[in-house]
Design a protein around this motif. Structure first.
Motif, PDB file in Angstrom:
ATOM      1  N   THR A  69       0.824  -1.214   0.000  1.00  0.00           N
ATOM      2  CA  THR A  69       0.000   0.000   0.000  1.00  0.00           C
ATOM      3  C   THR A  69       0.855   1.260   0.000  1.00  0.00           C
ATOM      4  N   PHE A  70       2.115   1.133   0.335  1.00  0.00           N
ATOM      5  CA  PHE A  70       2.963   2.331   0.399  1.00  0.00           C
ATOM      6  C   PHE A  70       3.685   2.602  -0.917  1.00  0.00           C
ATOM      7  N   ILE A  71       3.814   1.564  -1.725  1.00  0.00           N
ATOM      8  CA  ILE A  71       4.622   1.747  -2.931  1.00  0.00           C
ATOM      9  C   ILE A  71       3.737   2.302  -4.044  1.00  0.00           C
ATOM     10  N   PRO A  72       4.031   3.506  -4.528  1.00  0.00           N
ATOM     11  CA  PRO A  72       3.239   4.042  -5.646  1.00  0.00           C
ATOM     12  C   PRO A  72       3.430   3.159  -6.875  1.00  0.00           C
ATOM     13  N   GLN A  74       3.700   3.727  -9.927  1.00  0.00           N
ATOM     14  CA  GLN A  74       4.623   4.174 -10.985  1.00  0.00           C
ATOM     15  C   GLN A  74       6.049   3.655 -10.758  1.00  0.00           C
ATOM     16  N   VAL A  75       6.414   3.488  -9.512  1.00  0.00           N
ATOM     17  CA  VAL A  75       7.797   3.067  -9.256  1.00  0.00           C
ATOM     18  C   VAL A  75       7.846   1.659  -8.678  1.00  0.00           C
ATOM     19  N   THR A  78      10.687  -0.744 -10.032  1.00  0.00           N
ATOM     20  CA  THR A  78      12.000  -0.318  -9.549  1.00  0.00           C
ATOM     21  C   THR A  78      12.184  -0.714  -8.087  1.00  0.00           C
ATOM     22  N   THR A  79      11.119  -0.471  -7.295  1.00  0.00           N
ATOM     23  CA  THR A  79      11.230  -0.817  -5.878  1.00  0.00           C
ATOM     24  C   THR A  79      11.384  -2.320  -5.689  1.00  0.00           C
TER      25      THR A  79
ATOM     26  N   THR C   7      -6.156   2.978   0.032  1.00  0.00           N
ATOM     27  CA  THR C   7      -5.473   2.410  -1.142  1.00  0.00           C
ATOM     28  C   THR C   7      -6.100   2.911  -2.422  1.00  0.00           C
ATOM     29  N   SER C  10      -5.317   6.557  -2.990  1.00  0.00           N
ATOM     30  CA  SER C  10      -3.925   6.830  -3.329  1.00  0.00           C
ATOM     31  C   SER C  10      -3.609   6.356  -4.748  1.00  0.00           C
ATOM     32  N   GLN C  11      -4.345   5.356  -5.193  1.00  0.00           N
ATOM     33  CA  GLN C  11      -4.059   4.905  -6.561  1.00  0.00           C
ATOM     34  C   GLN C  11      -4.753   5.777  -7.588  1.00  0.00           C
ATOM     35  N   PRO C  15       0.378  10.399  -7.622  1.00  0.00           N
ATOM     36  CA  PRO C  15       1.245  10.791  -6.511  1.00  0.00           C
ATOM     37  C   PRO C  15       2.254  11.841  -6.972  1.00  0.00           C
ATOM     38  N   ARG C  19       6.929  12.105  -3.820  1.00  0.00           N
ATOM     39  CA  ARG C  19       6.650  10.843  -3.159  1.00  0.00           C
ATOM     40  C   ARG C  19       7.369   9.683  -3.865  1.00  0.00           C
ATOM     41  N   LEU C  20       7.385   9.749  -5.205  1.00  0.00           N
ATOM     42  CA  LEU C  20       8.063   8.678  -5.960  1.00  0.00           C
ATOM     43  C   LEU C  20       9.540   8.634  -5.584  1.00  0.00           C
ATOM     44  N   THR C  23      10.080   7.402  -2.074  1.00  0.00           N
ATOM     45  CA  THR C  23       9.949   5.949  -1.945  1.00  0.00           C
ATOM     46  C   THR C  23      11.234   5.249  -2.365  1.00  0.00           C
ATOM     47  N   LEU C  24      11.727   5.627  -3.543  1.00  0.00           N
ATOM     48  CA  LEU C  24      12.949   4.973  -4.034  1.00  0.00           C
ATOM     49  C   LEU C  24      14.120   5.275  -3.123  1.00  0.00           C
ATOM     50  N   ALA C  27      13.815   3.215  -0.037  1.00  0.00           N
ATOM     51  CA  ALA C  27      14.121   1.810  -0.361  1.00  0.00           C
ATOM     52  C   ALA C  27      15.617   1.617  -0.519  1.00  0.00           C
TER      53      ALA C  27
END
Lengths: 218, 356, 237
Positions: A69-72, A74-75, A78-79, C7, C10-11, C15, C19-20, C23-24, C27
């Motif tokens: 639920t946290f990972i958008p 679009q990426v 990659t994640t 969920t 957010s989808q 975003p 945020r993208l 996230t990366l 990670a």
């Protein structure tokens, strides 16, 4: 959504079992052929590769499913790759430290687990849409199915190609090994034979079922 | 059509027929091979008979067991499995253990032919697939060449022939039994083939021996003169396309000749032509109608390709002999060659350009 | 239910780029942290493994050896680390020299061989790495075919080592493996090459065993750590 269904143990069991036989990643889906062919010249190598893949697949499925639920979106790929690559590198270090001989035999194929389509495929197709428990069940089933296939191929190739299994000699010193079986062409030949065998089993089952079905209607 | 019009004959192609059938063609090649089989028996004695028989039995048994043709075994009658078995036997060393020869026959038909769908569907020459399988599986056994015996040693079997399946060992009781029946058994005295000298040094075989076959080598490849005579007869009978062997041999002669002009240490073109499996391969294996190009232009391309690869492998490769791999590689290229060498069915422009 | 709504919303909404990237970034950071801690734990073990493997190889190719220490040779172009081997009483026995060649049948062959300067002979050979054909070329390995490796246990090197096919009758000759002449040649070539480039630079008197108390664990680790540094330095120059 699936994560709001009441937990049913039999469902987890089904997720777990399907990968071992009915949707076996190698024999049915024909995924992950690169490690399948490259490292299976002995049963031990196949087993080690299977264990490394199991570790990576189960850990990354758990993480991907918990974070889904946290990972958008679009990426997300990659994640996933970052997560998978992290676990692969860990597996690489750990094998190198714990079993240097086997690590030497497997060589670059440990690092190449990262591009095994089975692993990314399970993240995208299953872990990213299901609860962590279900994802782990699915991953464990798939990984055990994969390990089973590697072990089958590794054992047959080792028996024919070296006359031994897990390094124990089976036929004594007079055995004439089939060198081709521990070379790459032997991997292709043997994999073909094993796929042939499993397809034959499948067809026989279907045929029996059809005959049995006909028996009922008449 | 109720009433038949005598002027309109409805019929599917082909319209021009020669009186050749598959069994007939196979018989022709078998007859063409007969002198070589006799020569092999003359040079290598009973071992040759055993190896040839075992290969053929292996091939025919596989054809019987695995061929989809119904009734079971009906596809044996076209004779192609027998032919494959004999050709395979002729390109094996005389002292090869018989169980390996049998396995070679099984691999030739099973992997080389039936896996692709049977006669006419196979991409590679089945006998060579069997040979390649054995080469990869048992590299030591298949490169152990034994010296020829004389005709007086006809019964002098090579002990390695009798290895118990899946081993390299003969139990004592079998050895005693064999010696009782056939007299003392010959141990294999390994001996270098004429081609090994190029790669690993040693003595070149005298020209006469190459021509008459008095050298170490596979059963059928030693006697150059006999292969040439049989080849010419078969070519005149149109059993195969003469362009293929001719282009292979010309290419090998030309390519090795050029190298020889610059470096006299490399073997002369004549030595290259007469030694190893080149003549046998060019006449009996490259010409397999299923796995070689159909059109004349394609045959030339095919032959030149085989010749060049042979010279490359023999002079610069890791192996002493390269005919097998050369033919197999060009077999793989045959569908492509067929596509580019296809003659146009209709039409040319006045200027001679091929019309679209 | 709130989680489901979250969920879905957010989808639906695109975003923000922040945020993208975040996230990366997170990670990557977590991954880096995890990997560096695993590395911290495994690295000493891996180094110790490598060191032990090298030591075992050295002790194997110099018969009777019980300990080793590094010797760095220098010539006009390069430096090379070789290993001096000693017996239990710290008496010098010989050198172990690593060599490699690309002239094998299938790629690189890496080997180590023992050399005794007092008798000017090769006293042992072990293949460390090779991809030679199983059943043929891999008979250069001692565990596959002791007879070939045994020929290197007392082998003269003057003028060079020579491969023969029809039975050795000189001290500097090696019988080729039947059917694997190329692999046999490669092994001998690798040794000849190293001999030619390095034997003349060997110290005139064998180095004395350095005093080191290797009984306690810390010193042993320190010693192996130093050894690794020296090896990398040698390779880098």
């Amino acid at each position: 959504m699936s994560n709001h269904k009441p937990a049913d143990p039999s469902q987890y069991y089904a997720e777990f079992v399907k990968g071992i036989w009915k949707e076996n990643p190698v024999f049915v889906q024909v995924l992950g052929m690169c490690p399948m062919l490259a490292v299976t010249n002995s049963a031990m190598n196949g087993l080690a590769m299977g264990c490394a893949t199991t570790f990576v697949l189960v850990c990354s499925s758990l993480l991907v499913s918990s974070l889904r639920t946290f990972i958008p979106k679009q990426v997300r790929i990659t994640t996933y790759i970052i997560i998978i690559a992290t676990f692969v590198t860990m597996a690489d270090y750990i094998l190198k430290a714990a079993v240097p001989d086997i690590h030497k035999e497997l060589g670059a194929f440990i690092q190449l687990i990262v591009v095994n389509c089975l692993i990314l495929g399970r993240q995208e197709a299953f872990a990213s849409r299901n609860t962590p428990v279900r994802a782990v069940c699915d991953a464990a089933g798939m990984a055990i199915g994969f390990t089973f296939a590697l072990l089958c191929l590794g054992a047959t190739r080792e028996i024919l190609g070296s006359g031994s299994i897990f390094g124990f000699s089976l036929f004594g010193p007079n055995y004439e090994p089939w060198v081709i079986m521990i070379l790459p062409p032997g991997g292709f030949l043997m994999l073909g034979m094993i796929l042939l065998f499993f397809n034959w089993l499948q067809q026989r089952k279907l045929r029996r079922r059809r005959i049995a079905g006909r028996g009922v209607t008449t | 059509m109720t009433k038949r019009d005598p002027h309109l004959l409805l019929q599917a192609a082909p319209f021009l027929r020669r009186g050749i059938t598959t069994p007939g063609l196979m018989m022709d090649v078998l007859l063409g091979l007969a002198p070589l089989v006799l020569a092999a028996i003359y040079f290598f004695g009973l071992s040759a008979v055993l190896v040839l028989l075992t290969c053929t039995i292996g091939a025919v048994a596989t054809e019987w067991a695995l061929s989809p043709a119904r009734p079971r075994g009906s596809s044996i009658k076209d004779g192609s499995a027998i032919l494959t078995g004999i050709i395979l036997g002729l390109c094996l060393p005389p002292a090869i253990p018989l169980w390996m020869a049998f396995l070679g026959g099984v691999a030739a038909i099973g992997l080389g032919k039936l896996m692709f769908g049977g006669l006419g569907q196979n991409l590679f020459n089945p006998a060579l697939v069997g040979r390649a399988f054995l080469q990869a599986a048992f590299p030591t056994a298949i490169t152990t060449w034994s010296q020829q015996g004389t005709i007086t040693e006809f019964w002098g079997l090579r002990l390695s022939s009798w290895y118990v399946p899946f081993t390299h060992w003969v139990p004592d009781w079998l050895r005693i039994l064999l010696e009782g029946v056939f007299g003392p058994q010959v141990d294999v005295i390994s001996s270098a083939t004429p081609l090994a000298f190029i790669k690993f040094g040693g003595e070149a075989a005298p020209f006469n021996n190459l021509l008459l076959g008095n050298t170490a080598g596979s059963l059928g490849e030693t006697c150059a003169l006999l292969i040439i005579i049989c080849g010419i007869i078969l070519a005149f009978r149109r059993t195969f396309d003469w362009r293929i062997p001719v282009s292979i041999l010309l290419t090998v002669a030309a390519a090795s000749g050029i190298v020889w002009l610059f470096n006299h240490d490399s073997p002369s073109p004549l030595y290259m032509l007469l030694s190893g499996g080149l003549l046998f391969g060019a006449v009996y294996m490259a010409t397999d109608p299923v796995t070689s190009p159909i059109a004349p232009r394609g045959a030339w391309i095919f032959g030149i390709g085989v010749g060049l690869i042979v010279v490359l492998i023999r002079l610069w490769g890791g192996l002493p002999e390269g005919v097998m791999y050369a033919i197999l590689l060009m077999n793989a290229a045959t569908p492509l060659i067929d596509r580019i060498a296809q003659p146009r069915a209709f039409g040319r422009t006045i200027t001679g350009e091929v019309s679209a | 239910m709130t989680e489901v709504e979250l969920t879905i919303s957010s989808q639906r909404a695109e975003p923000s780029p922040f945020r993208l990237i975040a996230t990366l970034g997170v990670a990557g950071m977590i991954s880096g942290l995890a990997l560096s801690s695993v590395y911290q734990i495994t690295d000493p073990i891996i180094r110790a493994n490598n060191q032990r493997e090298l030591e075992e190889a050295v002790l194997e190719v110099v018969p009777g050896a019980a300990g080793m220490q590094e010797v760095v040779l220098t010539n006009a172009e390069a430096t090379k680390t070789i290993y001096a081997a000693y017996d239990g009483d710290d008496l010098f026995l010989g050198y172990a020299i690593e060599g490699s060649t690309n002239e094998g049948f299938a790629g690189q062959i890496r080997l180590i061989y023992g050399y005794d300067p007092s008798i000017k002979r090769v006293v042992g050979m072990k293949v460390l790495e090779s991809l030679e054909t199983p059943g043929l070329g891999d008979k250069i390995k001692k565990e596959k075919n002791p007879a070939f490796a045994a020929q290197f246990e007392n082998l003269a090197i003057e003028p060079t080592i020579v491969v023969v096919k029809d039975g050795k009758d000189q001290d500097n000759e090696i019988d080729a493996i039947t059917g694997a002449t190329i692999s046999s040649n490669a092994v001998v070539d690798a040794i000849n090459t190293e001999n030619k480039s390095w034997l003349q630079y060997l110290p005139a008197t064998p180095p004395a065993r350095e005093e080191r108390d290797l009984t306690n664990e810390e010193d042993r680790e320190a010693a192996s750590g130093e050894g690794d540094d020296a090896a990398t330095d040698g390779g880098g120059e």
